[in-house]
Design an enzyme around this catalytic site. Structure first.
Site, mmCIF file in Angstrom:
data_model
loop_
_atom_site.group_PDB
_atom_site.id
_atom_site.type_symbol
_atom_site.label_atom_id
_atom_site.label_comp_id
_atom_site.label_asym_id
_atom_site.label_seq_id
_atom_site.Cartn_x
_atom_site.Cartn_y
_atom_site.Cartn_z
ATOM 1 N N LYS B 47 0.861 -1.170 0.000
ATOM 2 C CA LYS B 47 0.000 0.000 0.000
ATOM 3 C C LYS B 47 0.906 1.232 0.000
ATOM 4 O O LYS B 47 1.999 1.200 0.555
ATOM 5 C CB LYS B 47 -0.859 -0.033 1.275
ATOM 6 C CG LYS B 47 -1.739 1.191 1.506
ATOM 7 C CD LYS B 47 -2.907 1.241 0.549
ATOM 8 C CE LYS B 47 -3.596 2.590 0.515
ATOM 9 N NZ LYS B 47 -4.345 2.810 -0.728
ATOM 10 N N ILE B 73 -9.671 5.822 -1.709
ATOM 11 C CA ILE B 73 -9.199 5.493 -0.366
ATOM 12 C C ILE B 73 -8.501 6.698 0.246
ATOM 13 O O ILE B 73 -8.596 6.945 1.444
ATOM 14 C CB ILE B 73 -8.214 4.292 -0.416
ATOM 15 C CG1 ILE B 73 -8.826 3.091 -1.157
ATOM 16 C CG2 ILE B 73 -7.747 3.909 0.980
ATOM 17 C CD1 ILE B 73 -10.122 2.571 -0.613
ATOM 18 N N LEU B 75 -5.270 7.204 0.209
ATOM 19 C CA LEU B 75 -3.935 6.849 0.686
ATOM 20 C C LEU B 75 -3.828 6.658 2.195
ATOM 21 O O LEU B 75 -2.783 6.916 2.804
ATOM 22 C CB LEU B 75 -2.912 7.876 0.188
ATOM 23 C CG LEU B 75 -2.703 7.744 -1.322
ATOM 24 C CD1 LEU B 75 -2.023 8.957 -1.896
ATOM 25 C CD2 LEU B 75 -1.891 6.488 -1.622
ATOM 26 N N ASN B 101 5.783 1.140 -2.116
ATOM 27 C CA ASN B 101 5.152 2.188 -2.914
ATOM 28 C C ASN B 101 5.136 3.450 -2.069
ATOM 29 O O ASN B 101 4.645 3.447 -0.942
ATOM 30 C CB ASN B 101 3.733 1.730 -3.285
ATOM 31 C CG ASN B 101 2.985 2.744 -4.131
ATOM 32 O OD1 ASN B 101 2.490 3.752 -3.619
ATOM 33 N ND2 ASN B 101 2.873 2.470 -5.416
ATOM 34 N N CYS B 132 -1.655 9.371 -8.124
ATOM 35 C CA CYS B 132 -2.866 8.994 -7.412
ATOM 36 C C CYS B 132 -3.903 10.090 -7.576
ATOM 37 O O CYS B 132 -3.671 11.236 -7.200
ATOM 38 C CB CYS B 132 -2.596 8.784 -5.932
ATOM 39 S SG CYS B 132 -4.120 8.366 -5.057
ATOM 40 N N LYS B 167 5.563 5.059 -11.350
ATOM 41 C CA LYS B 167 4.246 4.573 -11.777
ATOM 42 C C LYS B 167 3.513 5.658 -12.541
ATOM 43 O O LYS B 167 3.281 6.751 -12.026
ATOM 44 C CB LYS B 167 3.459 4.162 -10.524
ATOM 45 C CG LYS B 167 2.104 3.523 -10.818
ATOM 46 C CD LYS B 167 1.588 2.812 -9.584
ATOM 47 C CE LYS B 167 0.222 2.209 -9.789
ATOM 48 N NZ LYS B 167 -0.206 1.428 -8.621
ATOM 49 N N ASN B 194 -1.693 3.563 -13.260
ATOM 50 C CA ASN B 194 -2.498 3.817 -12.084
ATOM 51 C C ASN B 194 -3.953 3.903 -12.547
ATOM 52 O O ASN B 194 -4.244 3.679 -13.713
ATOM 53 C CB ASN B 194 -2.048 5.129 -11.426
ATOM 54 C CG ASN B 194 -2.265 5.081 -9.909
ATOM 55 O OD1 ASN B 194 -3.298 4.622 -9.436
ATOM 56 N ND2 ASN B 194 -1.292 5.553 -9.156
ATOM 57 N N GLY B 246 -6.305 -4.231 -14.583
ATOM 58 C CA GLY B 246 -7.337 -5.174 -14.981
ATOM 59 C C GLY B 246 -6.852 -6.570 -15.293
ATOM 60 O O GLY B 246 -7.622 -7.376 -15.816
HETATM 61 C C1 FMN Z 1 -8.546 0.075 -3.524
HETATM 62 C C2 FMN Z 1 -7.340 0.507 -4.304
HETATM 63 C C3 FMN Z 1 -6.286 1.166 -3.657
HETATM 64 C C4 FMN Z 1 -5.162 1.577 -4.354
HETATM 65 N N1 FMN Z 1 -4.129 2.197 -3.699
HETATM 66 C C5 FMN Z 1 -2.988 2.521 -4.370
HETATM 67 C C6 FMN Z 1 -1.857 3.068 -3.708
HETATM 68 O O1 FMN Z 1 -1.849 3.252 -2.489
HETATM 69 N N2 FMN Z 1 -0.754 3.411 -4.437
HETATM 70 C C7 FMN Z 1 -0.713 3.208 -5.783
HETATM 71 O O2 FMN Z 1 0.290 3.506 -6.419
HETATM 72 N N3 FMN Z 1 -1.760 2.659 -6.450
HETATM 73 C C8 FMN Z 1 -2.891 2.314 -5.776
HETATM 74 N N4 FMN Z 1 -3.948 1.734 -6.454
HETATM 75 C C9 FMN Z 1 -3.830 1.497 -7.902
HETATM 76 C C10 FMN Z 1 -3.429 0.039 -8.203
HETATM 77 O O3 FMN Z 1 -2.158 -0.252 -7.681
HETATM 78 C C11 FMN Z 1 -3.443 -0.207 -9.708
HETATM 79 O O4 FMN Z 1 -2.538 0.677 -10.334
HETATM 80 C C12 FMN Z 1 -4.804 0.008 -10.336
HETATM 81 O O5 FMN Z 1 -5.811 -0.440 -9.462
HETATM 82 C C13 FMN Z 1 -4.969 -0.700 -11.669
HETATM 83 O O6 FMN Z 1 -4.789 -2.096 -11.545
HETATM 84 P P1 FMN Z 1 -6.007 -3.162 -11.364
HETATM 85 O O7 FMN Z 1 -7.006 -2.831 -12.435
HETATM 86 O O8 FMN Z 1 -5.378 -4.497 -11.528
HETATM 87 O O9 FMN Z 1 -6.560 -2.932 -10.007
HETATM 88 C C14 FMN Z 1 -5.091 1.323 -5.746
HETATM 89 C C15 FMN Z 1 -6.132 0.657 -6.385
HETATM 90 C C16 FMN Z 1 -7.250 0.245 -5.698
HETATM 91 C C17 FMN Z 1 -8.353 -0.468 -6.428
#
Ligand code: FMN
Ligand code: FAD
Ligand code: FAD
Ligand code: FMN
Ligand code: FES
Ligand code: FES
Lengths: 283, 306, 306, 283
Positions: B47, B73, B75, B101, B132, B167, B194, B246
């Site tokens: 996280k 969220i 952060l 991260n 973010c 990222k 992201n 995804g």
């Molecule tokens: C609930 C949630 C919390 C996330 N928190 C962070 C984070 O703290 N830092 C970050 O770089 N990306 C964060 N992300 C982004 C994910 O790391 C990822 O880049 C994004 O969800 C796309 O991938 P996915 O479709 O496989 O979820 C978060 C995503 C979700 C769904």
């Protein structure tokens, strides 16, 4: 400095099971119950440590929608020689519940649980009975707790409110337990078709004004629970509520289920809850 | 024993296999220990961590959409110190590489954080979250402006010799331009993407579905966007890329790798099924065996566009 | 008879109801006559028209993704002259307003096209496609650069007095900046969004799913992105907005309108069910009746963000 | 200057029906047939003008995925006093066909059709018989055409190729028709478990070399159809192929189904096809 609230130990002993549907019962629409069977693994009963108010995450995997599992209270639980049966009580609202209601015996579903922190006795035992206050499908969280109170020899009244008579589905099960404990079932409907014509918190307030209860336990729409919390504070009766929030994961990974607390911090509904003390939560 | 080589080298970062968890979708890793075979992952991304603990945004924080979800969220996190003292020792027992991260409001926040972990043994790499969409100030401005991003990365680069991942945001006209800025600032690796900025409204209450009104869209719905950005960035920037967005099956991991990714992070799919990464690895192995591919590295960028 | 007023005024464009078909998803309109009650639509937006007929891109041109689809039709069309002589007379028999979607390679192409339809009676408005990701040259450059967009719109503005709609791209860092440029150039209305650039790969053949490699993502998957852009643009630009992107139900139309749209175009959802717009209108009416809303106009921008 | 190819009159007489599933038959996996019933409306038979080679767009609406309908050849068609039964023959590949295979009698599905242009006689009648060449599930497009040829008193051989024996599902139905016309069924499998061991175009080529056929009609994988086209041009036998492309809509609205033609233009598979002359198409 603030301490992390989601860093405590994870809910103990939960796991992701493949459960088999053994029964789907359709009550007056939109209510239904689904009974899921989880075999023991290595002689170990899988939901042995499940407490009233805990929940599971599940999903009818008909297709790819909805994408996320949905949370359901463990409504009832039965164990025989080598399987555990988990019953959930649902109300069809959207894709998630529609899918579960369409399940048929024999299908498999994922079942993650038992999750979260359940009800605990709010007060040191008193001679006063408790009140359990359910709004519609919120009753799903209260059956096991009602039974636990009964088994501990504590009396309770069961307050059951809804919009129409059909929203008091499964009221016999609650009535039976309440009676057995020495209490009764009190109903209210906004439509006036069953019990008190109005909100269930109205008869509750009358009883509280008479100093009848030692503890309040509630689950239902947020408005109802907020009202119960307000009454609890007004009449100085402690209590707990089982909350519902949108949940992404159910086990502390997404941080999506924040519940604001009076101390200015957030707790996670899925890990620190779903049951919280009435006076902890910012309603 | 498998006859397929799943190991990858992502710039200076060596992984036993190309499957990592995505930041923010896996807690701090240990939450998953009862649910999944943690030891199978190539890596875990924590996280987002900041200098001080953050309480995050008020509820509602998530909302499911078609093929995905919105989150804001904000952060919420325990802060770097609590992570290093309370969580990291537990993770050190597991084989997967731990990527931290990092997130800050000011440029110095990032370099202070990076300096803090520079000497920490079990931190295998640093991933900078400069994209973010869920916090009011900081972060995102770096991810949307090539000049600022290059400066930011350069200052972090001075603070740590750990492998440095930047990222990328999908919410820009040219992810490639941002990728080049990160490269010029000294990044070793790019990760993309992201979340995509999105929003939804409850038409009954007329209120936004998220407290913050807007949030980040993730899940299978955005995979085509992520694959496109990985493809562009991998071809045009010249740094190794970690694909995110995804991915939920071995096929999706292959898709990202063919597009040019050296490894793939799994995010939202973990919520639907925490065992998904284990299944992905199993299917990936089978798939390579059946296609006679000896090493998964052969697939990186192997899209056929003739 | 309905007691609900569905009519909307989108700047100078008056529509019997807020539901239009989206460009490229409804042919030239007549294709639908056997399938749907055309006369119920508030408006029809034609397939993008260019000065000369275009043959479009080779196959494969479409690929279904989660909750949506990628397309790279490449603006195949019959050309403006054939449209005006062969199609428009047939459409004139139907009540919905006809909006012509125009596309060019050079700035002059757009103004020539706009001048050509200026005196044509049954053309109710002009929509400029400056954001199609599916052609190699032209179009998209205008949609991604505020300076160029303003000049383009200004030259089109001189060529026609018809209501002028500029269709915004989601593939930019700031759709609001582009919207302001269009406004400053003289646009009456903004429509948002065009498709999101995406890509997919067949991992068996290792070939891209589309001949052009990349294409445009549409459908419910992108609705949160579209709602966010409509919300931002409606609040910050000061022009009426037509919402587009993944709308398929009356609830979705309401969502766009609460976010600030004065009308909504239905695209990809028509492929799943050509009767969808008729159903939307029926549900919309019922919904307004049951909520006691007398006119759909009351909902425009009525999101509650306190 | 190029003329628009998708601007001609729309396929005549198609409409979007709600059809009821009357039977789902499972043949050796992954093959299945679904029979759908469309009631007459105002005494009008709904698929009366359906010709061999035309298709329908349909979808099992279990959830929201897949999003787009899928195209299926009208495999068979039966009419009684007041309903039309449309049979489709499918092979489970992905979400669309999985959904259809899981249908049960009584469910409703949308059924858009009949769509496109079917087979027409390629040559002026000669004494020579025709060859129908099907690759696996491609046979779905050829049953009605085989029956039409039989009814017109024209003899044909039916070439049926696949990877394994199970890919020649429903071969009895084709054999019966071919025999009745005076022709025969010729099979080939790449696995060698039924008929010729190899490609079906191998026995076809031998027969063509002997000058046996006056016309070729084919449906199957693109490679097979391209080979048939090449043989047709080599042996100067005209013919037609029923093509498959990705389709967004099925009725000319999305322009997604382009087929490159020898004249440098694209035709729409859904409106100008799916049946095209073998020598028109760029293979
Ligand atoms: C609930 C949630 C919390 C996330 N928190 C962070 C984070 O703290 N830092 C970050 O770089 N990306 C964060 N992300 C982004 C994910 O790391 C990822 O880049 C994004 O969800 C796309 O991938 P996915 O479709 O496989 O979820 C978060 C995503 C979700 C769904
Ligand atoms: C700890 C916990 C325990 C729960 N226990 C139960 C239970 O025992 N039985 C049960 O039926 N449900 C229970 N829920 C709620 C359940 O998880 C689902 O959110 C709910 O059933 C709706 O899911 P859906 O997919 O059917 O609807 P969705 O498609 O998710 O929602 C459809 C629409 O309904 C709205 N909506 C979502 N949730 C609710 C809700 N709870 N009430 C009213 N409107 C809503 C949404 O905003 C949306 O517009 C519980 C939730 C939590 C967090
Ligand atoms: C005019 C026309 C008539 C058709 N008639 C029939 C018919 O009678 N019976 C029938 O079963 N199908 C027929 N099809 C094909 C059908 O429309 C679907 O494309 C096919 O069944 C796959 O759909 P799906 O949703 O199951 O798989 P998808 O989820 O769409 O595809 C899954 C995977 O299989 C690949 N794929 C897609 N289509 C095919 C294909 N045709 N062959 C091999 N791989 C493929 C995709 O690339 C993807 O990777 C016809 C298509 C057209 C255009
Ligand atoms: C097959 C297809 C063709 C399209 N052609 C055009 C076009 O010619 N001109 C244009 O401005 N937009 C075109 N679009 C974009 C749509 O008008 C719309 O902006 C986009 O699809 C998002 O809406 P939807 O999700 O409702 O489809 C096309 C979209 C699709 C799917
Ligand atoms: S639901 Fe994911 S942390 Fe609580
Ligand atoms: S499938 Fe042919 S135009 Fe849509």
């Amino acid at each position: 400095m603030e301490t992390a609230t989601h860093q405590g130990p994870p809910t103990a002993g939960f796991a992701d099971h493949r459960a088999v549907v053994v029964a789907v019962d359709h009550h007056p629409w939109p209510y239904f119950t689904v009974t899921l069977e989880v075999p023991f693994a290595n002689g170990e009963q899988k939901f042995a440590n499940c407490t009233p108010g805990q929940f599971v995450m599940t999903l009818a995997e008909f297709g790819l929608e909805p994408y996320l599992r949905r949370a359901f209270s463990v409504f009832d639980i039965r164990t025989d020689a080598n399987t555990t049966q988990i019953e959930i009580f649902g109300k069809v609202i959207g894709l998630g519940t529609e899918g579960l209601a369409r399940l048929e015996p024999g299908k498999e579903v994922p079942l993650l649980g038992p999750l979260g922190q359940g009800f605990t006795r709010s007060a040191s035992p008193t001679v006063k009975p408790s009140a359990l206050i359910a709004g519609g499908i919120g009753s799903a969280a209260l059956l096991l707790w009602a039974r636990a109170l009964l088994e501990q020899g504590e009396a309770f009244d069961f307050y059951y409110g809804g919009y129409a008579a059909c929203d008091l589905a499964l009221s016999e099960r609650f009535e039976e337990l309440a009676r057995a404990s020495g209490g009764e079932l009190i109903c209210a409907t906004e439509s006036g078709h069953r019990g008190h014509h109005g909100y269930i918190t109205e008869p509750l307030e009358q009883a509280l004004a008479q100093g009848r209860y030692g503890a309040l336990y509630t689950c239902g729409p947020e408005g109802l629970m907020a009202k119960v919390a307000a009454l609890g504070s007004q009449y100085q009766v402690p209590g707990q509520a089982a909350l519902e929030t949108e949940m992404g994961c159910g086990y502390g990974a997404c941080l999506g289920c924040a519940v604001a607390h009076q101390d200015g911090r957030f707790r996670l509904c899925c890990k620190d809850g779903p049951v919280f003390a009435l006076d902890e939560v910012v309603w | 024993m498998s006859t397929v080589d799943l190991s990858v080298k992502v710039g200076p970062l060596e992984l036993a296999n190309p499957v990592l968890s995505a930041s923010g979708t896996f807690g701090y890793g240990l939450e998953f220990a009862p649910l999944t075979r943690l030891e199978r992952f190539g890596g875990l991304v924590t996280k987002g961590l900041s200098l001080e603990p953050l309480r995050g945004n008020p509820a509602p924080r998530i909302f499911e959409t078609r093929g995905g979800m919105l989150n804001s969220i904000g952060l919420q996190n325990i802060g770097i110190e609590a992570f290093l003292s309370d969580v990291l020792p537990g993770l050190a027992d597991f084989p997967p590489k731990v990527v931290v991260n990092l997130f800050g409001y000011e440029r110095e926040d990032y370099s202070t954080l990076a300096a803090r972990v520079d000497a920490v043994e079990h931190v295998a790499a640093v991933e900078l979250n400069v994209s973010c969409p869920n916090v009011k100030r900081g972060g995102i401005q770096f991810g949307h402006d090539p000049g600022q991003l290059e400066e930011l990365v350069a200052s972090v680069r001075k603070a740590t010799s750990k492998p440095l991942i930047v990222k990328l945001s999908p919410n820009v006209t040219s992810p490639v331009a941002l990728g080049k800025a990160a490269r010029d600032g000294g990044a070793d690796i790019l990760s993309a993407i992201n979340t995509v900025i999105g929003m939804a409204i409850d038409t009954r209450t007329r209120r936004p579905r998220l407290h913050t009104i807007k949030g980040g869209l993730s899940g299978p719905a955005i995979r085509p966007v992520a694959v496109r950005i990985v493809y562009d960035v991998a071809r045009e920037v010249g740094l190794p890329v970690i694909g995110i967005g995804g991915a939920e099956t071995a096929d999706d991991v292959l898709e990202f790798m063919l597009a040019g990714a050296s490894a793939v992070q799994i995010g939202t799919a973990l919520f639907r099924d925490p065992m998904q990464p284990n299944r992905i690895l199993q299917d990936l192995e089978q798939r390579l065996v059946s296609e006679g591919v000896g090493s998964v590295r052969e697939l990186i960028g192997a899209i056929n566009i003739e």
